[in-house]
Design a protein around this motif. Structure first.
Motif, PDB file in Angstrom:
ATOM      1  N   MET A  24     -22.725   5.837  51.644  1.00  0.00           N
ATOM      2  CA  MET A  24     -22.425   6.418  53.096  1.00  0.00           C
ATOM      3  C   MET A  24     -22.723   6.340  53.756  1.00  0.00           C
ATOM      4  N   SER A  25     -22.132   5.651  54.633  1.00  0.00           N
ATOM      5  CA  SER A  25     -23.071   5.111  56.252  1.00  0.00           C
ATOM      6  C   SER A  25     -23.681   6.544  56.764  1.00  0.00           C
ATOM      7  N   LYS A  26     -24.800   5.756  57.291  1.00  0.00           N
ATOM      8  CA  LYS A  26     -25.248   6.849  58.022  1.00  0.00           C
ATOM      9  C   LYS A  26     -23.967   7.804  59.056  1.00  0.00           C
ATOM     10  N   LEU A  27     -23.419   6.659  60.158  1.00  0.00           N
ATOM     11  CA  LEU A  27     -22.137   7.428  61.105  1.00  0.00           C
ATOM     12  C   LEU A  27     -21.540   8.018  60.259  1.00  0.00           C
ATOM     13  N   THR A  28     -21.000   7.821  59.252  1.00  0.00           N
ATOM     14  CA  THR A  28     -19.922   8.984  58.249  1.00  0.00           C
ATOM     15  C   THR A  28     -20.289  10.028  57.824  1.00  0.00           C
ATOM     16  N   GLY A  29     -21.456   9.979  57.810  1.00  0.00           N
ATOM     17  CA  GLY A  29     -22.529  10.494  56.863  1.00  0.00           C
ATOM     18  C   GLY A  29     -22.186  11.709  58.136  1.00  0.00           C
ATOM     19  N   LEU A  30     -22.506  11.582  59.245  1.00  0.00           N
ATOM     20  CA  LEU A  30     -22.543  12.534  60.558  1.00  0.00           C
ATOM     21  C   LEU A  30     -21.760  12.653  61.103  1.00  0.00           C
ATOM     22  N   ALA A  32     -14.433   9.225  54.382  1.00  0.00           N
ATOM     23  CA  ALA A  32     -15.928   9.445  53.460  1.00  0.00           C
ATOM     24  C   ALA A  32     -15.575   9.800  52.114  1.00  0.00           C
ATOM     25  N   ARG A  33     -14.942   9.739  51.389  1.00  0.00           N
ATOM     26  CA  ARG A  33     -14.499   9.963  50.607  1.00  0.00           C
ATOM     27  C   ARG A  33     -14.846   9.190  49.136  1.00  0.00           C
ATOM     28  N   ASN A  34     -14.425   7.687  50.037  1.00  0.00           N
ATOM     29  CA  ASN A  34     -14.575   6.769  49.015  1.00  0.00           C
ATOM     30  C   ASN A  34     -13.867   6.641  48.036  1.00  0.00           C
ATOM     31  N   ILE A  35     -13.095   6.543  48.432  1.00  0.00           N
ATOM     32  CA  ILE A  35     -11.595   6.132  47.291  1.00  0.00           C
ATOM     33  C   ILE A  35     -11.311   5.350  46.885  1.00  0.00           C
ATOM     34  N   ASP A  36     -11.303   4.783  45.100  1.00  0.00           N
ATOM     35  CA  ASP A  36     -11.462   3.016  44.350  1.00  0.00           C
ATOM     36  C   ASP A  36      -9.670   2.795  45.099  1.00  0.00           C
ATOM     37  N   PRO A  37      -9.673   2.172  46.149  1.00  0.00           N
ATOM     38  CA  PRO A  37      -8.288   1.626  46.555  1.00  0.00           C
ATOM     39  C   PRO A  37      -7.720   0.726  44.940  1.00  0.00           C
ATOM     40  N   THR A  38      -8.881   0.236  43.854  1.00  0.00           N
ATOM     41  CA  THR A  38      -7.744  -0.403  42.923  1.00  0.00           C
ATOM     42  C   THR A  38      -7.321   0.183  42.055  1.00  0.00           C
ATOM     43  N   GLU A  39      -7.676   2.093  41.833  1.00  0.00           N
ATOM     44  CA  GLU A  39      -7.629   3.252  41.240  1.00  0.00           C
ATOM     45  C   GLU A  39      -5.764   3.833  41.266  1.00  0.00           C
ATOM     46  N   LEU A  40      -5.536   3.500  40.246  1.00  0.00           N
ATOM     47  CA  LEU A  40      -4.069   4.290  40.482  1.00  0.00           C
ATOM     48  C   LEU A  40      -4.249   5.625  40.563  1.00  0.00           C
ATOM     49  N   PRO A  41      -3.417   6.647  41.571  1.00  0.00           N
ATOM     50  CA  PRO A  41      -3.201   7.882  41.511  1.00  0.00           C
ATOM     51  C   PRO A  41      -3.141   8.765  40.960  1.00  0.00           C
ATOM     52  N   ARG A  45      -3.050  12.430  45.196  1.00  0.00           N
ATOM     53  CA  ARG A  45      -3.745  13.212  45.831  1.00  0.00           C
ATOM     54  C   ARG A  45      -5.124  13.792  45.891  1.00  0.00           C
ATOM     55  N   ARG A  46      -5.938  12.728  46.057  1.00  0.00           N
ATOM     56  CA  ARG A  46      -7.422  12.209  46.686  1.00  0.00           C
ATOM     57  C   ARG A  46      -7.134  12.664  47.542  1.00  0.00           C
ATOM     58  N   LEU A  47      -6.224  12.277  48.381  1.00  0.00           N
ATOM     59  CA  LEU A  47      -6.014  12.382  49.935  1.00  0.00           C
ATOM     60  C   LEU A  47      -5.781  13.505  50.931  1.00  0.00           C
ATOM     61  N   VAL A  48      -6.146  14.855  49.582  1.00  0.00           N
ATOM     62  CA  VAL A  48      -5.606  16.173  50.367  1.00  0.00           C
ATOM     63  C   VAL A  48      -6.530  16.908  51.382  1.00  0.00           C
ATOM     64  N   TYR A  49      -6.243  17.169  52.192  1.00  0.00           N
ATOM     65  CA  TYR A  49      -7.276  17.985  53.095  1.00  0.00           C
ATOM     66  C   TYR A  49      -7.138  19.176  53.361  1.00  0.00           C
ATOM     67  N   THR A  50      -8.196  20.498  52.437  1.00  0.00           N
ATOM     68  CA  THR A  50      -7.643  22.080  52.565  1.00  0.00           C
ATOM     69  C   THR A  50      -8.615  21.811  53.472  1.00  0.00           C
ATOM     70  N   PRO A  51      -8.286  22.870  54.779  1.00  0.00           N
ATOM     71  CA  PRO A  51      -9.378  22.511  55.392  1.00  0.00           C
ATOM     72  C   PRO A  51      -9.562  24.483  56.031  1.00  0.00           C
ATOM     73  N   PHE A  52     -10.784  24.857  56.312  1.00  0.00           N
ATOM     74  CA  PHE A  52     -11.173  25.996  56.378  1.00  0.00           C
ATOM     75  C   PHE A  52     -10.084  26.819  57.012  1.00  0.00           C
ATOM     76  N   PRO A  53     -10.162  28.666  57.046  1.00  0.00           N
ATOM     77  CA  PRO A  53      -9.476  29.362  57.989  1.00  0.00           C
ATOM     78  C   PRO A  53      -9.830  29.545  58.999  1.00  0.00           C
ATOM     79  N   PRO A  54      -8.914  30.056  59.454  1.00  0.00           N
ATOM     80  CA  PRO A  54      -7.835  29.564  59.967  1.00  0.00           C
ATOM     81  C   PRO A  54      -6.984  27.818  59.663  1.00  0.00           C
ATOM     82  N   ASP A  55      -6.204  28.115  58.963  1.00  0.00           N
ATOM     83  CA  ASP A  55      -5.491  26.954  59.061  1.00  0.00           C
ATOM     84  C   ASP A  55      -5.040  26.017  60.168  1.00  0.00           C
TER      85      ASP A  55
END
Length: 407
Positions: free
Chosen positions: A1-7, A33-42, A87-97
């Protein structure tokens, strides 16, 4: 993970934990930032990883660029839309939504996330407009929508037996590349599988209809999902009517003028008319055949041009026959026996009245039609009369049968 992405990820988490609304940039940073493998099927449509990924497609034909009868190909531009769940792209925010429902990514996301690979089975050339590619992620459900503007040339086998009154069906086949139906399945959108923009047409063709269906391919390595778009194109015959049918008909009419010219006094004019019509027809048809599609069978337009040349050639053959027959007098009627002139020098009509076997007399006017004279009362002239009636009638019958059978 790059420093900019982590920041950016830390900033996004701090902002959400403090109850502040999550911005689109923060959601994008989290997904990247999740580093999803583009060659791996969902994980599949049900989230268990056991079912294949269902990719729903719909296409929109923007324009038809060219349909070439010589190369048997169709070139068109269309917008391809695909929708699937990752489902690797599901984003669950902290409340409130307060996070956005979806985020739009540019073409750079194609290298970060998994995107179905489409193989155009009958494609000859393909060009993708990178400026008109985007991915929309519905972050709460993990649904992904991908759109791409594609310019493609596909092979289109054509049956040209009825050319230029033919109707062709050209196919655009979209198949899975490398993933069998056990891993990925293509499906047409049930609400709107395909659409065509209004007034989509070509100078030589008009779009009559379009349909969609499945065309799954069975190979030695498995079954591969395939979808097929069928475009029904009808050729417009206005060009061929103005440049082939009408000129051929006019040259035939010109050749018929020889039937109405004097068989002896206008022999040279008759020959010039027929030769000119025949030469113009041969040159015009030869030039058209250089541009027409080549086939190993006879097309309907070949029938028209071939019969047209035949009718003009008949006029030439008839001229030769008339010229030959004019050298000999027509046989005199057996009822008309020319009487010797009266000895006393008095014109006695009764002596010139011929007798038939029954003893009934015929007038000199009735017998005159059988005599050879320089006014054209020869066997050649009688042949002209026959052709004046029979040849136009024969051409009319041919034209009616032609339009019934081929048009």
């Amino acid at each position: 993970m790059s420093k900019l992405t982590g920041l950016l990820l830390i900033i996004g988490v701090i902002g959400l934990s403090s109850g502040l609304p999550a911005s689109t940039k923060q959601v994008k940073a989290t997904l990247f930032a999740r580093n999803i493998d583009p060659t791996e099927l969902p994980t599949g449509s049900n989230g268990t990883g056991k079912s294949p990924v269902h990719v729903v497609l719909n296409v929109q034909v923007k324009t038809l660029l060219a349909a070439d009868s010589k190369s048997r190909s169709l070139k068109l531009q269309m917008l391809v839309k695909m929708r699937w769940t990752d489902r690797r792209l599901v984003y669950t925010p902290f409340p409130p939504d307060t996070s956005p429902d979806n985020v739009t990514l540019d073409s750079s996301a194609l290298e970060k996330f998994w995107v179905p690979m489409i193989y155009y089975v009958n494609g000859l050339e393909k060009e993708t407009d990178k400026a008109n590619q985007f991915i929309r992620v519905f972050v709460k459900t993990g649904e992904v929508e991908y759109s791409s503007l594609v310019t493609i040339t596909t092979s289109c086998p054509m049956n040209l037996r009825y050319f230029p009154h033919d109707t062709q069906t050209c196919l655009v086949q979209l198949s899975s590349y490398g993933n069998s139906v056990s891993d990925m399945v293509f499906e047409w959108n049930k609400k709107s599988a395909a659409s065509v923009l209004p007034n989509v047409a070509l100078p030589d063709y008009s779009l009559q209809d379009y349909t969609t269906r499945n065309c799954d391919a069975v190979t030695n390595t498995g079954v591969y999902s395939c979808l097929q778009l069928e475009l029904k194109l009808k050729r417009e015959g206005g060009f061929y009517c103005m440049h082939v049918y009408i000129p051929c008909t006019m040259l035939i009419l010109v050749s018929w003028l020889s039937y109405f010219l004097h068989p002896t006094k206008s022999a040279t004019a008759r020959l010039i008319v027929v030769i000119a019509a025949l030469a113009l027809a041969v040159v015009g048809i030869s030039n058209f055949n250089l541009q027409a599609p080549r086939t190993g069978y006879t097309k309907s337009i070949d029938v028209w041009t071939g019969i047209s040349l035949t009718f003009i050639l008949i006029a030439l053959v008839e001229f030769v026959a008339v010229n030959y027959m004019n050298q000999y007098p027509c046989p005199r009627s057996k009822y008309c026996k020319k009487q010797p002139p009266p000895s006393d020098g008095v014109d006695n009509a009764e002596q010139q009245t011929p007798l038939n076997p029954n003893g009934e007399g015929k007038s000199p006017q009735q017998c005159k039609m059988f005599e050879d004279s320089e006014d054209g009362n020869t066997c050649g002239a009688k042949l002209d009369v026959i052709f004046r009636i029979s040849i136009p009638g024969l051409f009319l019958v041919f034209a009616i049968l032609y339009w019934i059978l081929f048009v």
